[in-house]
Design a protein around this motif. Structure first.
Motif, mmCIF file in Angstrom:
data_model
loop_
_atom_site.group_PDB
_atom_site.id
_atom_site.type_symbol
_atom_site.label_atom_id
_atom_site.label_comp_id
_atom_site.label_asym_id
_atom_site.label_seq_id
_atom_site.Cartn_x
_atom_site.Cartn_y
_atom_site.Cartn_z
ATOM 1 N N ALA A 163 -36.300 -8.217 -9.267
ATOM 2 C CA ALA A 163 -35.603 -6.931 -9.209
ATOM 3 C C ALA A 163 -34.622 -6.840 -10.371
ATOM 4 N N THR A 164 -34.298 -5.624 -10.746
ATOM 5 C CA THR A 164 -33.218 -5.419 -11.716
ATOM 6 C C THR A 164 -31.989 -4.919 -10.935
ATOM 7 N N GLY A 165 -31.054 -4.291 -11.625
ATOM 8 C CA GLY A 165 -29.846 -3.820 -10.942
ATOM 9 C C GLY A 165 -28.736 -4.853 -11.034
ATOM 10 N N SER A 166 -27.563 -4.487 -10.552
ATOM 11 C CA SER A 166 -26.392 -5.370 -10.690
ATOM 12 C C SER A 166 -26.477 -6.599 -9.790
ATOM 13 N N THR A 167 -27.036 -6.425 -8.597
ATOM 14 C CA THR A 167 -26.908 -7.494 -7.597
ATOM 15 C C THR A 167 -27.541 -8.829 -8.017
ATOM 16 N N PRO A 168 -28.750 -8.852 -8.590
ATOM 17 C CA PRO A 168 -29.322 -10.179 -8.904
ATOM 18 C C PRO A 168 -28.832 -10.810 -10.206
ATOM 19 N N LEU A 213 -40.270 -4.965 -9.958
ATOM 20 C CA LEU A 213 -40.447 -3.927 -8.937
ATOM 21 C C LEU A 213 -40.733 -2.553 -9.511
ATOM 22 N N ASP A 214 -40.093 -2.265 -10.645
ATOM 23 C CA ASP A 214 -40.130 -0.864 -11.074
ATOM 24 C C ASP A 214 -39.755 -0.711 -12.544
ATOM 25 N N GLU A 215 -39.995 0.467 -13.055
ATOM 26 C CA GLU A 215 -39.606 0.800 -14.439
ATOM 27 C C GLU A 215 -39.374 2.307 -14.513
ATOM 28 N N LEU A 236 -34.963 -8.903 -3.902
ATOM 29 C CA LEU A 236 -34.708 -7.469 -3.734
ATOM 30 C C LEU A 236 -33.212 -7.182 -3.705
ATOM 31 N N GLY A 237 -32.845 -6.009 -4.239
ATOM 32 C CA GLY A 237 -31.512 -5.464 -4.002
ATOM 33 C C GLY A 237 -31.683 -4.328 -2.999
ATOM 34 N N LEU A 238 -30.580 -3.767 -2.570
ATOM 35 C CA LEU A 238 -30.640 -2.683 -1.576
ATOM 36 C C LEU A 238 -29.963 -1.438 -2.139
ATOM 37 N N GLY A 239 -30.647 -0.304 -2.033
ATOM 38 C CA GLY A 239 -30.033 0.946 -2.469
ATOM 39 C C GLY A 239 -29.022 1.434 -1.434
ATOM 40 N N GLY A 252 -30.648 2.934 1.322
ATOM 41 C CA GLY A 252 -31.634 2.098 2.014
ATOM 42 C C GLY A 252 -32.908 1.893 1.211
ATOM 43 N N HIS A 253 -32.932 2.360 -0.049
ATOM 44 C CA HIS A 253 -34.180 2.170 -0.799
ATOM 45 C C HIS A 253 -34.387 0.702 -1.184
ATOM 46 N N ILE A 254 -35.660 0.341 -1.318
ATOM 47 C CA ILE A 254 -36.018 -0.957 -1.903
ATOM 48 C C ILE A 254 -36.969 -0.648 -3.045
ATOM 49 N N ALA A 255 -36.816 -1.356 -4.162
ATOM 50 C CA ALA A 255 -37.412 -0.910 -5.424
ATOM 51 C C ALA A 255 -37.008 0.564 -5.521
ATOM 52 N N PHE A 256 -37.921 1.471 -5.900
ATOM 53 C CA PHE A 256 -37.528 2.884 -5.887
ATOM 54 C C PHE A 256 -38.267 3.630 -4.787
ATOM 55 N N SER A 270 -26.571 6.276 -12.910
ATOM 56 C CA SER A 270 -25.953 6.935 -14.067
ATOM 57 C C SER A 270 -24.831 6.085 -14.678
ATOM 58 N N ARG A 271 -24.393 5.058 -13.942
ATOM 59 C CA ARG A 271 -23.337 4.204 -14.510
ATOM 60 C C ARG A 271 -23.806 3.482 -15.777
ATOM 61 N N PHE A 272 -25.116 3.393 -15.970
ATOM 62 C CA PHE A 272 -25.626 2.732 -17.182
ATOM 63 C C PHE A 272 -25.946 3.720 -18.303
ATOM 64 N N LYS A 287 -20.423 -0.279 -0.413
ATOM 65 C CA LYS A 287 -21.304 0.890 -0.467
ATOM 66 C C LYS A 287 -22.653 0.659 0.214
ATOM 67 N N LYS A 288 -22.990 -0.607 0.445
ATOM 68 C CA LYS A 288 -24.302 -0.925 1.020
ATOM 69 C C LYS A 288 -24.231 -1.094 2.542
ATOM 70 N N LYS A 289 -23.003 -0.997 3.077
ATOM 71 C CA LYS A 289 -22.783 -1.315 4.489
ATOM 72 C C LYS A 289 -23.658 -0.490 5.435
HETATM 73 C C1 F6R Z 1 -34.092 -2.535 -9.049
HETATM 74 C C2 F6R Z 1 -34.410 -1.758 -7.878
HETATM 75 C C3 F6R Z 1 -33.394 -1.103 -7.018
HETATM 76 C C4 F6R Z 1 -32.082 -1.880 -6.886
HETATM 77 C C5 F6R Z 1 -31.114 -1.123 -5.980
HETATM 78 C C6 F6R Z 1 -29.763 -1.801 -5.904
HETATM 79 O O1 F6R Z 1 -35.254 -3.074 -9.645
HETATM 80 O O2 F6R Z 1 -35.556 -1.613 -7.621
HETATM 81 O O3 F6R Z 1 -33.943 -0.901 -5.738
HETATM 82 O O4 F6R Z 1 -32.339 -3.139 -6.346
HETATM 83 O O5 F6R Z 1 -30.941 0.173 -6.456
HETATM 84 O O6 F6R Z 1 -29.175 -1.778 -7.178
HETATM 85 P P1 F6R Z 1 -27.842 -2.588 -7.498
HETATM 86 O O7 F6R Z 1 -28.167 -4.021 -7.348
HETATM 87 O O8 F6R Z 1 -27.520 -2.205 -8.910
HETATM 88 O O9 F6R Z 1 -26.817 -2.119 -6.519
#
Ligand code: F6R
Length: 241
Positions: free
Chosen positions: A35-40, A66-68, A130-133, A136-140, A165-167, A200-202
């Motif tokens: 996965a990408t994103g901040s968490t991993p 997971l995604d692009e 995996l990270g968590l949106g 509740g999303h996983i990947a997109f 959008s923070r990036f 925010k994920k609570k």
């Molecule tokens: C990333 C992905 C997303 C993130 C999720 C959490 O490849 O598929 O589901 O895991 O949006 O993002 P962060 O970790 O930035 O809070």
């Protein structure tokens, strides 16, 4: 399902590393879902350290992301391939030919989805990170996505675009679509490691921990894989300890 609540992000990343190393210990040719994103990011940092200390090699590994995003150029440093290169691939001994992403540069994006699905069906992941949106999303896979979904094109929700959008310089510049691995494919892993950090994920995590399986919370599909490990920090944990 195993849930581990830890005091802070540093410990979360350390614990995640231990689970990762344990999961691939005896594998000659490990297959990773990443996965990408901040968490991993902390986990990837630790894996780079482990590699530098000779504890792990990616020489014979294959990775599937997971995604692009759709719409960014190949050279754009904000695409997920660049993210993985920067945080992991360029710092370990992986052969880039063995790192896979949905092909968002193909003119026929539907064909890209089919090709990625076909590829995934041949490689069950040893561990899926995996990270968590926030929603509740996983990947997109956004709320409402069927649990039997395969790799598909997705229009991102407002909440996800805002979070991403923070990036980017502005909301307008933030990609509004992507290709994502489907939920059924995400579940096709020997072990799923869900990392959850921050207040925010609570809400999303609560639905999951309450055991409520609903397509309104795509992450709740993970409850269908008995080998699910959740590591979360105190801020994300929705109950009193
Ligand atoms: C990333 C992905 C997303 C993130 C999720 C959490 O490849 O598929 O589901 O895991 O949006 O993002 P962060 O970790 O930035 O809070």
């Amino acid at each position: 399902m195993r849930v581990k609540v830890v005091n802070n992000y540093e410990i979360l990343s350390k614990e995640a590393e231990s689970v990762f190393l344990e999961a691939i210990k005896l594998k000659e040719k490990p297959i990773f879902g990443l996965a990408t994103g901040s968490t991993p990011i902390g986990l990837y940092k630790n894996l780079v350290n482990s590699f530098n200390e000779g504890k792990i090699s990616f020489k014979d590994a294959k990775t599937f992301n997971l995604d692009e995003y759709i719409g960014l150029s190949k050279e754009d440093t904000r695409n997920y391939k660049s993210f993985m290169n920067e945080n992991l691939f360029s710092k370990v001994d992986i052969d880039l030919k063995n790192t896979f992403f949905p092909d968002v540069y193909n003119k026929d994006l539907k064909q890209s989805c089919l090709s990625y699905s076909k590829l995934l069906s041949n490689y069950k992941r040893d561990i899926q990170i995996l990270g968590l949106g926030e929603n509740g999303h996983i990947a997109f896979n956004e709320p409402g996505t069927e649990f039997n979904s395969k790799t598909h094109i997705v229009k991102l929700t407002e909440s996800t675009i805002k979070a991403n959008s923070r990036f980017f310089k502005s909301l307008e510049e933030t990609p509004s679509s992507a290709i994502t691995m489907g939920i059924e494919e995400i579940l096709n892993a020997h072990l799923i490691l869900l990392l959850v950090a921050g207040e925010k994920k609570k809400e999303a995590l609560k639905i999951l921990l309450d055991g409520k399986i609903t397509i309104e919370c795509p992450a709740s599909a993970l409850l269908n894989n008995p080998n699910l490990i959740i590591i979360c920090d105190k801020e994300a944990y929705p109950y009193k300890e």
